[in-house]
Design a protein around this motif. Structure first.
Motif, mmCIF file in Angstrom:
data_model
loop_
_atom_site.group_PDB
_atom_site.id
_atom_site.type_symbol
_atom_site.label_atom_id
_atom_site.label_comp_id
_atom_site.label_asym_id
_atom_site.label_seq_id
_atom_site.Cartn_x
_atom_site.Cartn_y
_atom_site.Cartn_z
ATOM 1 N N ARG A 560 -7.291 -22.344 -43.539
ATOM 2 C CA ARG A 560 -7.137 -21.843 -44.909
ATOM 3 C C ARG A 560 -8.021 -20.611 -45.110
ATOM 4 O O ARG A 560 -7.931 -19.952 -46.120
ATOM 5 C CB ARG A 560 -7.585 -22.922 -45.888
ATOM 6 C CG ARG A 560 -6.479 -23.757 -46.429
ATOM 7 C CD ARG A 560 -5.850 -24.692 -45.430
ATOM 8 N NE ARG A 560 -5.268 -25.832 -46.150
ATOM 9 C CZ ARG A 560 -4.368 -26.647 -45.670
ATOM 10 N NH1 ARG A 560 -3.907 -26.475 -44.444
ATOM 11 N NH2 ARG A 560 -3.911 -27.640 -46.387
ATOM 12 N N PHE A 561 -8.879 -20.386 -44.147
ATOM 13 C CA PHE A 561 -9.820 -19.271 -44.256
ATOM 14 C C PHE A 561 -9.192 -17.983 -43.747
ATOM 15 O O PHE A 561 -8.362 -18.000 -42.852
ATOM 16 C CB PHE A 561 -11.061 -19.542 -43.413
ATOM 17 C CG PHE A 561 -11.784 -20.811 -43.741
ATOM 18 C CD1 PHE A 561 -12.729 -20.828 -44.752
ATOM 19 C CD2 PHE A 561 -11.522 -21.972 -43.041
ATOM 20 C CE1 PHE A 561 -13.420 -21.993 -45.050
ATOM 21 C CE2 PHE A 561 -12.208 -23.141 -43.340
ATOM 22 C CZ PHE A 561 -13.154 -23.155 -44.340
ATOM 23 N N VAL A 585 -11.367 -17.074 -53.549
ATOM 24 C CA VAL A 585 -12.435 -18.071 -53.459
ATOM 25 C C VAL A 585 -13.281 -17.623 -52.274
ATOM 26 O O VAL A 585 -12.806 -17.577 -51.141
ATOM 27 C CB VAL A 585 -11.862 -19.478 -53.208
ATOM 28 C CG1 VAL A 585 -12.997 -20.459 -52.959
ATOM 29 C CG2 VAL A 585 -11.001 -19.923 -54.386
ATOM 30 N N THR A 586 -14.504 -17.229 -52.557
ATOM 31 C CA THR A 586 -15.369 -16.646 -51.524
ATOM 32 C C THR A 586 -16.360 -17.693 -51.031
ATOM 33 O O THR A 586 -16.978 -18.389 -51.840
ATOM 34 C CB THR A 586 -16.137 -15.442 -52.103
ATOM 35 O OG1 THR A 586 -15.165 -14.551 -52.655
ATOM 36 C CG2 THR A 586 -16.921 -14.727 -51.024
ATOM 37 N N ILE A 587 -16.475 -17.799 -49.722
ATOM 38 C CA ILE A 587 -17.379 -18.785 -49.140
ATOM 39 C C ILE A 587 -18.776 -18.180 -49.057
ATOM 40 O O ILE A 587 -18.964 -17.086 -48.529
ATOM 41 C CB ILE A 587 -16.910 -19.198 -47.726
ATOM 42 C CG1 ILE A 587 -15.439 -19.610 -47.757
ATOM 43 C CG2 ILE A 587 -17.790 -20.315 -47.168
ATOM 44 C CD1 ILE A 587 -15.122 -20.771 -48.643
ATOM 45 N N ALA A 588 -19.748 -18.917 -49.588
ATOM 46 C CA ALA A 588 -21.124 -18.387 -49.592
ATOM 47 C C ALA A 588 -21.734 -18.451 -48.197
ATOM 48 O O ALA A 588 -22.545 -17.615 -47.829
ATOM 49 C CB ALA A 588 -21.981 -19.189 -50.575
ATOM 50 N N ASN A 589 -21.353 -19.465 -47.423
ATOM 51 C CA ASN A 589 -21.914 -19.629 -46.081
ATOM 52 C C ASN A 589 -20.790 -19.738 -45.053
ATOM 53 O O ASN A 589 -20.556 -20.794 -44.480
ATOM 54 C CB ASN A 589 -22.816 -20.866 -46.029
ATOM 55 C CG ASN A 589 -22.112 -22.117 -46.536
ATOM 56 O OD1 ASN A 589 -21.153 -22.046 -47.304
ATOM 57 N ND2 ASN A 589 -22.559 -23.269 -46.088
ATOM 58 N N PRO A 590 -20.042 -18.634 -44.879
ATOM 59 C CA PRO A 590 -18.846 -18.712 -44.022
ATOM 60 C C PRO A 590 -19.197 -18.969 -42.564
ATOM 61 O O PRO A 590 -20.300 -18.673 -42.109
ATOM 62 C CB PRO A 590 -18.204 -17.331 -44.181
ATOM 63 C CG PRO A 590 -19.345 -16.431 -44.536
ATOM 64 C CD PRO A 590 -20.283 -17.271 -45.351
ATOM 65 N N ALA A 591 -18.217 -19.531 -41.853
ATOM 66 C CA ALA A 591 -18.394 -19.763 -40.420
ATOM 67 C C ALA A 591 -18.461 -18.426 -39.688
ATOM 68 O O ALA A 591 -19.146 -18.285 -38.684
ATOM 69 C CB ALA A 591 -17.253 -20.622 -39.888
ATOM 70 N N ARG A 595 -13.684 -15.279 -41.630
ATOM 71 C CA ARG A 595 -13.223 -16.452 -42.385
ATOM 72 C C ARG A 595 -14.113 -16.662 -43.602
ATOM 73 O O ARG A 595 -14.675 -17.730 -43.770
ATOM 74 C CB ARG A 595 -13.269 -17.695 -41.510
ATOM 75 C CG ARG A 595 -12.528 -17.550 -40.205
ATOM 76 C CD ARG A 595 -12.296 -18.881 -39.540
ATOM 77 N NE ARG A 595 -12.053 -18.771 -38.126
ATOM 78 C CZ ARG A 595 -10.962 -18.231 -37.590
ATOM 79 N NH1 ARG A 595 -10.001 -17.771 -38.375
ATOM 80 N NH2 ARG A 595 -10.815 -18.167 -36.285
ATOM 81 N N LEU A 598 -10.807 -17.855 -48.942
ATOM 82 C CA LEU A 598 -9.621 -18.685 -48.769
ATOM 83 C C LEU A 598 -8.387 -17.825 -49.025
ATOM 84 O O LEU A 598 -8.390 -16.966 -49.892
ATOM 85 C CB LEU A 598 -9.652 -19.882 -49.718
ATOM 86 C CG LEU A 598 -10.811 -20.858 -49.510
ATOM 87 C CD1 LEU A 598 -10.633 -22.088 -50.419
ATOM 88 C CD2 LEU A 598 -10.913 -21.314 -48.056
ATOM 89 N N TYR A 629 -5.082 -20.100 -52.484
ATOM 90 C CA TYR A 629 -6.164 -20.412 -53.421
ATOM 91 C C TYR A 629 -6.426 -19.216 -54.315
ATOM 92 O O TYR A 629 -6.829 -18.155 -53.835
ATOM 93 C CB TYR A 629 -7.419 -20.798 -52.633
ATOM 94 C CG TYR A 629 -7.106 -21.933 -51.680
ATOM 95 C CD1 TYR A 629 -7.309 -23.251 -52.048
ATOM 96 C CD2 TYR A 629 -6.539 -21.671 -50.431
ATOM 97 C CE1 TYR A 629 -6.967 -24.294 -51.202
ATOM 98 C CE2 TYR A 629 -6.193 -22.699 -49.574
ATOM 99 C CZ TYR A 629 -6.406 -24.004 -49.962
ATOM 100 O OH TYR A 629 -6.050 -25.027 -49.127
ATOM 101 N N LEU A 636 -12.572 -24.013 -61.260
ATOM 102 C CA LEU A 636 -11.892 -24.336 -60.007
ATOM 103 C C LEU A 636 -10.607 -23.522 -59.879
ATOM 104 O O LEU A 636 -9.916 -23.292 -60.871
ATOM 105 C CB LEU A 636 -11.575 -25.837 -59.970
ATOM 106 C CG LEU A 636 -12.816 -26.739 -60.005
ATOM 107 C CD1 LEU A 636 -12.419 -28.199 -60.061
ATOM 108 C CD2 LEU A 636 -13.706 -26.479 -58.796
ATOM 109 N N PRO A 637 -10.286 -23.074 -58.681
ATOM 110 C CA PRO A 637 -9.116 -22.213 -58.504
ATOM 111 C C PRO A 637 -7.814 -23.009 -58.587
ATOM 112 O O PRO A 637 -7.816 -24.235 -58.516
ATOM 113 C CB PRO A 637 -9.308 -21.679 -57.079
ATOM 114 C CG PRO A 637 -10.042 -22.776 -56.381
ATOM 115 C CD PRO A 637 -10.965 -23.373 -57.414
#
Lengths: 849, 344
Positions: A560-561, A585-591, A595, A598, A629, A636-637
């Motif tokens: 999904r990333f 939707v932005t990941i604060a601690n992305p892999a 990625r 979303l 997303y 929430l999205p």
């Protein structure tokens, strides 16, 4: 945590094979991940399956405890000596050895007292000390530089105790064993590696595990002695304690040992630390570690004289407090640490001394010169310690325990046992009393458990006596009153809730765990069945999947990333994006940076699949059904479900019947889609010229369901294809909203009766303008044909001679039918005439001759 | 004088008997029975036969025609059957050539496992309840008895979004709260649902761990849901999913949102419990985590834990598919390599 059985036996009798004990512990929630054998054989209880261990088993007859009485020079070799070993026989055994730690005794005459060692006699199997890879070898008599030798004194490596091969293992005298005793009795052991879930904080010690063992096996638990011989000046005259944050440091205790000697710990202590993976340092530090593991109460030892020096000769005061702004501390690991605002510190008037409950500072650490030891045994708030661990990225044995929770009652036990051991192993005099500052004792927790509740929730008859007995074994104070068990949680437990319902669940878990989950029967729910509702969206989703699989597509499921950059690649230059107009939707601690958001569309990752799959596949047909997303302003999205389809490559892959298969094109996807919509019984749909920015504008279409745009499909925009280097074949892609399909799919639909009258079939070819959309021609035909025209099927498109340039010929197969009567040729001719007339009039079409 | 009828008959029957192919057969027919054939010639002679013999002659020619036609049909059938036999003998294709491929597709292995699960659970009255993937911290943690700084939060490495109140769900369990609140009617109705879906953990991607994975979670709430029901229900699932006589065992464990908590092991279906590499020679495979719904979680769902109880369980479809199919690398699942997908 590593748990040597020999240590466990200090506290509880174990009368079953270790393997079965490990199984019982595992079933009770103390998961034994690994069993390490040291010299002792693995046992194979018939009820148990287990991996076979290939460790070295010490031969009881041939691997013996020995005493080296003398070390003589080897007549022919400087680097070898002859150890004369007493193993209880009449004569000494002479062993040729190169062990460096025996050289100091060479030609020194009789050694007094003799050196205790491990003697392997002829025929014994040991590890090959010189082999890089683990290899076992069996001793045989042979000449070593002219001296016949058939035994050896062993190193730790040869015994399988450790990798140490620098010299032989040297033990200390233990009056339980005489020379010639089986070495397996002396150092043979089994070490359990136990993993603890967070609720088992109380088990993080030998006594904690022993308590569980005692409860499980219904044995008595033997506590170690926790009192100490104190003959020195009262401690209260020599140090003070000031707790500034009682919530973070509910208890702080100190004991003091004067005039002790810091030196190497005795063999038994070093050996135990070694078994649990700890490196021995000196007797004082080793004892703090030892108590941490034995009782679960971490200790910290300060050099008392250093504290006095810092206090300028006055009586030192230990202060526990929060740091001052910008305050730093250099910890024992030589790291200078910036302190977070809520890090609890142990300090004195001169500054910080230690990260409370985590690690000491360098200034006051125990050194070889230390004479006077101030021993801290304290309690810390576990959440505060967790924060410090995370902030400092510092995990220690102390912080591991404090962060899970150590009951403050344990401090007094650990401190007392620690200072007494220090006195025994280091000498000196202990100050009288314990300086015990205890501003916040935790409340005593009582729980009342009606036995009927236990029976009801467990689904098994539980007697008052059984429940009470189990809880007593776990050291709960128990009082039975009528049908209710009143319990008081023991001092070492912080996990029992005072809330009635939660507390009862806590007790039920203990009862079920100790009685054994296998004793609880398997039943079928007797409770009321909730109404069974149909999950229509799910049913339709699954129909979509089945239909597409039936049409030859494989389902993919992607991450999904994605990244905003990756999705931006889908937009050709100078175009307005038709991807959703929403925030990511932005990941604060992305892999990874690829990625970090979303996805807004399924197409990006599907095209990435296509690139990978194109390397090995002449044709690809895949779909994905999954969410995108959309952050739209709410917390929430939205997570709307989308359907993505991708076709690429040969229509008939692996065709060998002659000729090359054409590639799949727009019409393949269109057909697939029609077939899907037909299967869902959606009739109100239409196609119009495509508007999706990632698609070829002339070779794409939008799908309308009930007049609303529900997605787009067609050839990937050539510029995007180029950017993605997806040029082996044209990618035909589409993305559709699933919600309108769910909304308009008909679960019920009428079936038309089968015709009873024959149909009249007829072909008609119309010559029209080359750019006239076929759908318009068909629409005119259908309209003109009216009720009796049942089917219109295009079967040929032709351009070229004799059709004039700029024109094309469309040939249709028409079916006329009337449900109520047989159509005559005359009837058919009349409809045909109407169709041709309408086509000529409205489309400027000519009938092809 | 023309040949006698008998001569013609003899000659025709004799030549017919020698015919083995359909061309000669056609020739024979045209020669004897055709419009200009021998029989037709005889018919034409009828006029020139004396009247007294005419009837007799006609009868005989008619008989001849019938006889020859019959003989022809018989011979034709024989020739045809011989031809067929010959053809069957000689007409051979190369059956080793590749097939003309039929298009078929396939469901993703994860979907397949989910369907297996759903079918079994549906039979036991558990319906699918779907819940969002991007979740509020409250639902993923706090309402499930995992307050901030709870040690169990360490068990799961969480993907947070740029809004610290929002995260990617680390398990399907937040759906428990949503299901209870939506279906429980203020804690007054029983519930039986399964919650399937994608979950996320901030981990190193390796052959054994992924940053996204699916879970199926089950939840039963009622006035009299017992731990024995949990055991019975999961054991029944395992027997239907794996082997009809599979043994199941329950080990004490810990999940913040259940108490008591148990891990569920099923007898290894690869070695029959004898011990193999996959089950690490224990004879057991871990298939689920489970437990009685924690009283605080019941409360957060709107139920009074003094009156209501429930159980919950969670399973990992990818792990189960890996065990069943001997897949050694979890990265295959979202890699979408057609060479992998085609094998299901």
């Amino acid at each position: 945590m590593l748990v040597p059985i020999s240590w466990l036996r200090d506290f509880v009798d174990i009368d079953m094979p270790v393997e079965l004990l490990a199984e019982r512990l595992t079933l009770a929630g103390l998961e034994v991940a690994h069993i390490r054998y040291i010299g002792l054989p693995q046992q194979h209880p018939p009820s148990l399956r287990q991996p076979t261990s290939d460790h070295l088993v010490w031969d009881r007859e041939k691997l013996l405890l020995g005493r080296i009485c003398e070390v003589r020079a080897h007549p022919n070799a400087d680097r070898l000596v002859l150890a004369m070993v007493d193993y209880g026989a009449e004569e000494l055994e002479q062993c040729v050895t190169g062990a460096p730690n025996l050289f100091p005794y060479k030609d020194q005459g009789a050694i007094d007292p003799p050196i205790w060692c491990a003697l392997a006699r002829e025929g014994a199997t040991v590890w090959d000390g010189h082999s890089e890879k683990p290899r076992k070898m069996t001793l045989k008599g042979r000449e070593l530089r002219g001296i016949y030798n058939k035994s050896m004194v062993c190193s730790e490596k040869e015994l399988g105790i450790s990798d140490e091969h620098e010299g032989i293992i040297i033990l200390e005298h233990d009056q339980r064993y005489a020379a010639g005793a089986s070495f397996a009795d002396v150092l043979g052991d089994v070490v359990l590696d136990i993993e603890f879930t967070p609720n088992l904080a109380r088990c993080f010690s030998m006594i904690g595990v022993a308590r569980e063992v005692a409860a499980l096996l219904d044995k008595a638990l033997r506590y170690p002695a926790c009192d100490f011989l104190a003959e020195g000046e009262p401690i209260s005259e020599q140090v003070a304690v000031d707790i500034r944050e009682p919530a973070l440091n509910p208890r702080f205790t100190l004991t003091l040992l004067r005039d002790c000697q810091v030196k190497q710990s005795p063999f038994w202590l070093r050996r135990r630390l070694q078994l649990i993976g700890q490196r021995p340092r000196n007797n004082i530090v080793d004892i703090t570690n030892y108590i941490t593991f034995e009782l679960g109460q971490p200790l910290h030892a300060f050099d008392y004289d250093e504290l006095c020096k810092r206090a300028g000769g006055a009586m030192p005061t230990i202060i526990t407090r929060l740091p001052q702004p910008g305050e730093r501390l250099e910890t024992l690991d030589d790291v200078v640490r910036e302190l977070g605002d809520d890090t609890i510190l142990v300090a004195d008037a001169a500054g910080a001394l230690a990260l409370g409950g985590v690690m000491g500072g360098g200034d006051t650490e125990i050194s070889d010169k230390t004479r006077n030891v101030l021993l801290e045994a304290a309690a810390w708030n576990n959440i505060s310690i967790r924060k410090t661990i995370r902030e400092q990225r510092l995990h220690t044995e102390a912080s591991t325990r404090f962060s899970r929770g150590v009951h403050p009652s344990q401090a007094i036990l650990g401190g007392a046992r620690g200072i007494e051991l220090m006195r025994q192993l280091g000498g000196g005099t202990v100050a009288r009393g314990v300086l015990d500052v205890y501003p916040e004792p935790p409340p005593t927790v009582t729980v009342a458990l009606p036995i009927a509740r236990a029976t009801q929730l467990l689904g098994m008859e539980v007697s008052l006596d059984l429940a009470a007995d189990v809880l007593r074994r776990l050291e709960f104070a128990v009082r039975i009153e009528g049908e209710i068990i009143h319990t008081t949680a023991p001092d070492h437990r912080l996990d029992i809730s005072a809330d009635s319902a939660v507390g009862q669940a806590d007790l039920l878990e203990e009862i079920a765990r100790i009685v054994g989950y296998d004793r609880i029967p398997e039943t079928i729910m007797a409770d009321e069945m909730p109404p069974q509702r149909e999950n229509a969206p799910l049913l339709i989703e699954e129909r979509i999947r089945d239909n597409l699989v039936g049409q030859g597509l494989y389902e993919v499921i992607n991450y999904r990333f994605t990244s905003a950059q990756a999705e931006a690649k889908l937009l050709p230059d100078n175009m307005i994006s038709s991807l959703p107009d929403a925030d990511y939707v932005t990941i604060a601690n992305p892999a990874s940076s690829e990625r970090d958001v979303l996805r807004h569309t399924l197409l990006g990752n599907m095209l990435e699949n296509a690139i990978n799959n194109a390397r090995y596949n002449k044709a690809q047909q895949v779909f994905e059904l999954g969410s995108v997303y959309l952050q739209t302003g709410d917390l929430l999205p939205q997570e709307p479900l989308q359907l993505g389809i991708l076709l690429m490559g040969a229509r008939h892959a692996d065709w060998w019947g002659g000729g090359k298969s054409p590639d799949m094109d727009f019409y393949d996807l269109k057909g697939l889609l029609e077939s899907l919509l037909h299967a869902l019984h959606i009739s109100d749909f239409a196609f119009q010229r495509g508007t999706h920015s990632s698609l070829h504008p002339g070779r794409s279409a939008d799908l309308l369901i009930a007049g609303e745009r529900a997605g787009s499909f067609g050839e990937l925009h050539p510029q995007v294809a180029q950017r993605l280097k997806l040029t082996a074949a044209k990618a035909i892609i589409g993305e559709f909203a699933v919600a309108p399909m769910i909304e308009h799919a008909r679960r019920l639909h009428d079936i038309a009766p089968l015709p009873t009258q024959p149909a009249v079939l007829e072909d008609i070819a119309l010559v029209v303008r080359a750019d006239l959309p076929a759908s318009e021609v068909e629409a005119v035909i259908r309209q003109a044909g009216g009720r009796l025209l049942k089917d219109v099927a295009l079967f040929d498109i032709y351009t070229g001679d004799p059709i004039p340039p700029g024109k094309k010929s469309l040939a249709y197969a028409l079916t006329y039918q009337d449900e109520t009567r047989t159509l005559t040729d005359k009837n058919a001719a009349r409809i045909r005439k109407k169709i041709i007339g309408a086509a000529r009039h409205r489309l400027n079409a000519e009938l092809r001759a | 004088m023309d040949k006698s009828i008998d001569d013609i008959r003899g000659e025709a029957i004799e030549s017919l008997a020698a015919i083995v192919d359909s061309e000669s057969l056609a020739e024979w027919r045209s020669h004897y029975l055709g419009r200009r054939g021998a029989v037709a010639v005889l018919f034409r002679q009828i006029g020139s036969i004396p009247a007294a013999e005419r009837a007799e002659f006609g009868k005989r020619v008619n008989a001849l025609r019938g006889e020859l036609a019959g003989a022809f049909d018989e011979r034709a059938a024989l020739v045809e059957s011989q031809r067929l036999a010959r053809d069957l003998e000689t007409d051979e294709i190369d059956i080793t050539l590749p097939a003309h491929p039929r298009r078929r597709g396939g469901l993703h292995p994860s979907t397949r496992t989910h369907r297996e699960f759903q079918t079994i659970w549906a039979d036991m009255g558990f319906q699918v309840y779907r819940s969002r993937e991007v979740e509020a911290d409250d639902f993923n943690f706090s309402l499930l008895n995992l307050p901030p700084h709870h040690p169990a939060r360490d068990m799961q490495d969480t993907f947070y979004t740029s809004d610290p109140r929002v995260l990617l769900r680390t398990h399907t369990s937040p759906g428990q709260i949503r299901a209870m609140r939506e279906l429980g009617a203020g804690g007054s109705k029983p519930i039986r649902v399964i919650l399937p879906g994608m979950c996320y953990r901030q981990e190193q991607v390796t052959a054994r761990s992924e940053i996204q994975f699916t879970q199926v979670e089950g939840l039963a709430i009622g006035r009299n849901i017992r731990m024995s029901d949990l055991k019975g229900t999961i054991a029944e699932f395992a027997r239907r999913m794996y082997q009809p006589d599979a043994r199941v065992r329950f080990r004490a464990s810990y999940f913040p949102f259940t108490e008591p908590s148990m891990e569920v092991d099923v007898e290894c279906f690869l070695c029959g419990g004898k011990g193999c590499r996959v089950c690490k020679y224990s004879g057991w495979l871990e298939i689920a985590g489970s437990g009685m719904v924690h009283p605080d979680v019941l409360r957060n769902g709107g139920y009074d834990p003094a009156e209501w109880s429930g159980f919950a369980f969670g399973m990992g479809p990818e792990r189960i598919a890996m065990l069943k199919h001997g897949i050694h690398d979890i990265r295959y699942f979202w890699g979408n390599d057609l060479r992998f997908l085609r094998q299901f």
